[in-house]
Design a protein around this motif. Structure first.
Motif, PDB file in Angstrom:
ATOM      1  N   SER A   1       0.815  -1.207   0.000  1.00 37.84           N
ATOM      2  CA  SER A   1       0.000   0.000   0.000  1.00 37.84           C
ATOM      3  C   SER A   1       0.850   1.258   0.000  1.00 37.84           C
ATOM      4  O   SER A   1       0.334   2.349   0.069  1.00 37.84           O
ATOM      5  CB  SER A   1      -0.934   0.005   1.211  1.00 37.84           C
ATOM      6  OG  SER A   1      -0.198   0.007   2.409  1.00 37.84           O
ATOM      7  N   PHE A   2       2.174   1.109  -0.058  1.00 39.19           N
ATOM      8  CA  PHE A   2       3.037   2.282  -0.214  1.00 39.19           C
ATOM      9  C   PHE A   2       3.171   2.595  -1.697  1.00 39.19           C
ATOM     10  O   PHE A   2       3.175   1.688  -2.535  1.00 39.19           O
ATOM     11  CB  PHE A   2       4.419   2.023   0.374  1.00 39.19           C
ATOM     12  CG  PHE A   2       4.424   1.858   1.878  1.00 39.19           C
ATOM     13  CD1 PHE A   2       4.169   2.943   2.703  1.00 39.19           C
ATOM     14  CD2 PHE A   2       4.669   0.636   2.454  1.00 39.19           C
ATOM     15  CE1 PHE A   2       4.158   2.800   4.071  1.00 39.19           C
ATOM     16  CE2 PHE A   2       4.665   0.482   3.829  1.00 39.19           C
ATOM     17  CZ  PHE A   2       4.405   1.570   4.645  1.00 39.19           C
ATOM     18  N   CYS A   3       3.311   3.868  -2.016  1.00 40.48           N
ATOM     19  CA  CYS A   3       3.518   4.235  -3.416  1.00 40.48           C
ATOM     20  C   CYS A   3       4.892   3.750  -3.870  1.00 40.48           C
ATOM     21  O   CYS A   3       5.762   3.416  -3.056  1.00 40.48           O
ATOM     22  CB  CYS A   3       3.388   5.744  -3.597  1.00 40.48           C
ATOM     23  SG  CYS A   3       4.753   6.704  -2.878  1.00 40.48           S
ATOM     24  N   SER A   7       8.318   2.960  -1.658  1.00 42.84           N
ATOM     25  CA  SER A   7       8.827   1.585  -1.633  1.00 42.84           C
ATOM     26  C   SER A   7      10.265   1.528  -2.131  1.00 42.84           C
ATOM     27  O   SER A   7      11.105   0.811  -1.572  1.00 42.84           O
ATOM     28  CB  SER A   7       7.940   0.671  -2.487  1.00 42.84           C
ATOM     29  OG  SER A   7       6.641   0.599  -1.956  1.00 42.84           O
ATOM     30  N   TYR A  71      -2.691   2.366  11.973  1.00 44.94           N
ATOM     31  CA  TYR A  71      -3.141   1.731  10.735  1.00 44.94           C
ATOM     32  C   TYR A  71      -1.980   1.391   9.807  1.00 44.94           C
ATOM     33  O   TYR A  71      -2.120   0.565   8.898  1.00 44.94           O
ATOM     34  CB  TYR A  71      -4.140   2.634  10.004  1.00 44.94           C
ATOM     35  CG  TYR A  71      -3.570   3.961   9.550  1.00 44.94           C
ATOM     36  CD1 TYR A  71      -2.872   4.085   8.358  1.00 44.94           C
ATOM     37  CD2 TYR A  71      -3.745   5.104  10.326  1.00 44.94           C
ATOM     38  CE1 TYR A  71      -2.359   5.300   7.936  1.00 44.94           C
ATOM     39  CE2 TYR A  71      -3.234   6.323   9.922  1.00 44.94           C
ATOM     40  CZ  TYR A  71      -2.533   6.417   8.735  1.00 44.94           C
ATOM     41  OH  TYR A  71      -2.016   7.634   8.342  1.00 44.94           O
ATOM     42  N   LEU A  72      -0.807   2.000  10.036  1.00 40.07           N
ATOM     43  CA  LEU A  72       0.349   1.677   9.200  1.00 40.07           C
ATOM     44  C   LEU A  72       0.814   0.245   9.404  1.00 40.07           C
ATOM     45  O   LEU A  72       1.576  -0.281   8.588  1.00 40.07           O
ATOM     46  CB  LEU A  72       1.489   2.656   9.482  1.00 40.07           C
ATOM     47  CG  LEU A  72       1.301   4.070   8.927  1.00 40.07           C
ATOM     48  CD1 LEU A  72       2.397   5.000   9.434  1.00 40.07           C
ATOM     49  CD2 LEU A  72       1.292   4.045   7.401  1.00 40.07           C
ATOM     50  N   LYS A  74      -0.937  -2.198   8.904  1.00 43.80           N
ATOM     51  CA  LYS A  74      -1.528  -2.958   7.797  1.00 43.80           C
ATOM     52  C   LYS A  74      -0.608  -3.003   6.580  1.00 43.80           C
ATOM     53  O   LYS A  74      -0.783  -3.844   5.700  1.00 43.80           O
ATOM     54  CB  LYS A  74      -2.879  -2.346   7.413  1.00 43.80           C
ATOM     55  CG  LYS A  74      -3.917  -2.413   8.516  1.00 43.80           C
ATOM     56  CD  LYS A  74      -5.213  -1.740   8.105  1.00 43.80           C
ATOM     57  CE  LYS A  74      -6.236  -1.773   9.240  1.00 43.80           C
ATOM     58  NZ  LYS A  74      -7.501  -1.082   8.865  1.00 43.80           N
ATOM     59  N   SER A  75       0.352  -2.073   6.538  1.00 39.51           N
ATOM     60  CA  SER A  75       1.337  -2.067   5.456  1.00 39.51           C
ATOM     61  C   SER A  75       2.670  -2.648   5.922  1.00 39.51           C
ATOM     62  O   SER A  75       3.303  -3.433   5.215  1.00 39.51           O
ATOM     63  CB  SER A  75       1.556  -0.637   4.951  1.00 39.51           C
ATOM     64  OG  SER A  75       0.360  -0.083   4.474  1.00 39.51           O
ATOM     65  N   LEU A  79       4.958  -6.648   5.254  1.00 43.70           N
ATOM     66  CA  LEU A  79       6.360  -6.581   4.832  1.00 43.70           C
ATOM     67  C   LEU A  79       7.229  -7.446   5.734  1.00 43.70           C
ATOM     68  O   LEU A  79       8.046  -8.241   5.259  1.00 43.70           O
ATOM     69  CB  LEU A  79       6.860  -5.134   4.865  1.00 43.70           C
ATOM     70  CG  LEU A  79       6.388  -4.178   3.775  1.00 43.70           C
ATOM     71  CD1 LEU A  79       6.996  -2.791   4.010  1.00 43.70           C
ATOM     72  CD2 LEU A  79       6.771  -4.680   2.395  1.00 43.70           C
ATOM     73  N   TYR A 120       0.911 -10.232  12.338  1.00 49.78           N
ATOM     74  CA  TYR A 120       1.084 -10.595  10.930  1.00 49.78           C
ATOM     75  C   TYR A 120       2.125 -11.694  10.773  1.00 49.78           C
ATOM     76  O   TYR A 120       1.971 -12.616   9.970  1.00 49.78           O
ATOM     77  CB  TYR A 120       1.487  -9.365  10.114  1.00 49.78           C
ATOM     78  CG  TYR A 120       0.350  -8.393   9.889  1.00 49.78           C
ATOM     79  CD1 TYR A 120      -0.497  -8.533   8.796  1.00 49.78           C
ATOM     80  CD2 TYR A 120       0.117  -7.347  10.762  1.00 49.78           C
ATOM     81  CE1 TYR A 120      -1.548  -7.655   8.577  1.00 49.78           C
ATOM     82  CE2 TYR A 120      -0.928  -6.457  10.562  1.00 49.78           C
ATOM     83  CZ  TYR A 120      -1.760  -6.611   9.465  1.00 49.78           C
ATOM     84  OH  TYR A 120      -2.808  -5.747   9.265  1.00 49.78           O
TER      85      TYR A 120
END
Length: 210
Positions: A1-3, A7, A71-72, A74-75, A79, A120
């Motif tokens: 979900s990072f641009c 990334s 919420y970060l 979730k990204s 990873l 996760y």
């Protein structure tokens, strides 16, 4: 979900490292133990870090940890989970434990960032997640800004295992967001090994270089 730009700015650890603490070794042609681990081996068996703690990774972890942007996870969680899968075989016998926060710090922050990441990792590896047995029983000053020896003293006897039998004979995966000197992870590993853990491995999202 990072641009893509963000990334691409994440800097994975690709240089040669210490196989014990994962410290990057500048100008080295091969992996070898660093001076600190040669002088006194940590209680953990090995620490694995995905990224260098700098630039874009540092920025996003700061927002995650100190900016109330839970919420970060979730990204960042996926990873770290995919990185973990490259190192560890999925196993129900693997016990995943996040580095705990003191209750006061937990109330201040509102969440334990290490626990959000560990969820996760445990899910990806099919491992058991235990976030209650290892407790931080002493409120400590933030490690940021402290010298190496001050960091070691700061976390000494700061943790306690509430249910010792749960780790006896087990391989434990200790999860945290960032490692600098490794004193927090080492103190947690000391408690776990003293309580009968067979192996303790550490997994972190980013590692500060020296």
């Amino acid at each position: 979900s990072f641009c893509q730009a963000c990334s691409d700015a994440f800097n994975p650890i690709t240089s040669h490292i210490c196989p014990v603490c994962s410290t990057p070794l500048d100008k080295s042609q091969e992996n070898h133990w660093c001076g600190d681990c040669l002088q006194k081996r940590p209680y953990y068996d090995a620490a694995h870090a995905y990224y260098l703690y700098e630039g874009a990774v540092m920025d996003v972890i700061h927002q995650f940890k100190y900016g109330s942007k839970s919420y970060l996870s979730k990204s960042l969680g996926p990873l770290l989970a995919r990185f973990a899968e490259k190192i560890f075989q999925p196993s129900e016998n693997l016990l995943t434990i996040p580095v705990p926060l003191h209750p006061k710090r937990l109330r201040e922050r509102g969440f334990n960032q290490s626990l959000l990441l560990a969820k996760y990792v445990a899910s990806q590896l099919g491992a058991t997640l235990d976030f209650l047995s290892l407790r931080r029983i002493r409120y400590t000053s933030p490690q940021t800004g402290l010298g190496k020896e001050e960091r070691r003293k700061n976390v000494r006897n700061a943790f306690k295992l509430m249910h010792e039998n749960i780790v006896k004979g087990k391989t434990v995966l200790l999860v945290d967001d960032v490692v600098t000197t490794g004193n927090t992870l080492n103190e947690c590993a000391r408690i776990l090994k003293r309580s009968g853990s067979r192996n303790v491995f550490c997994l972190v999202l980013a590692r500060a270089g020296y």
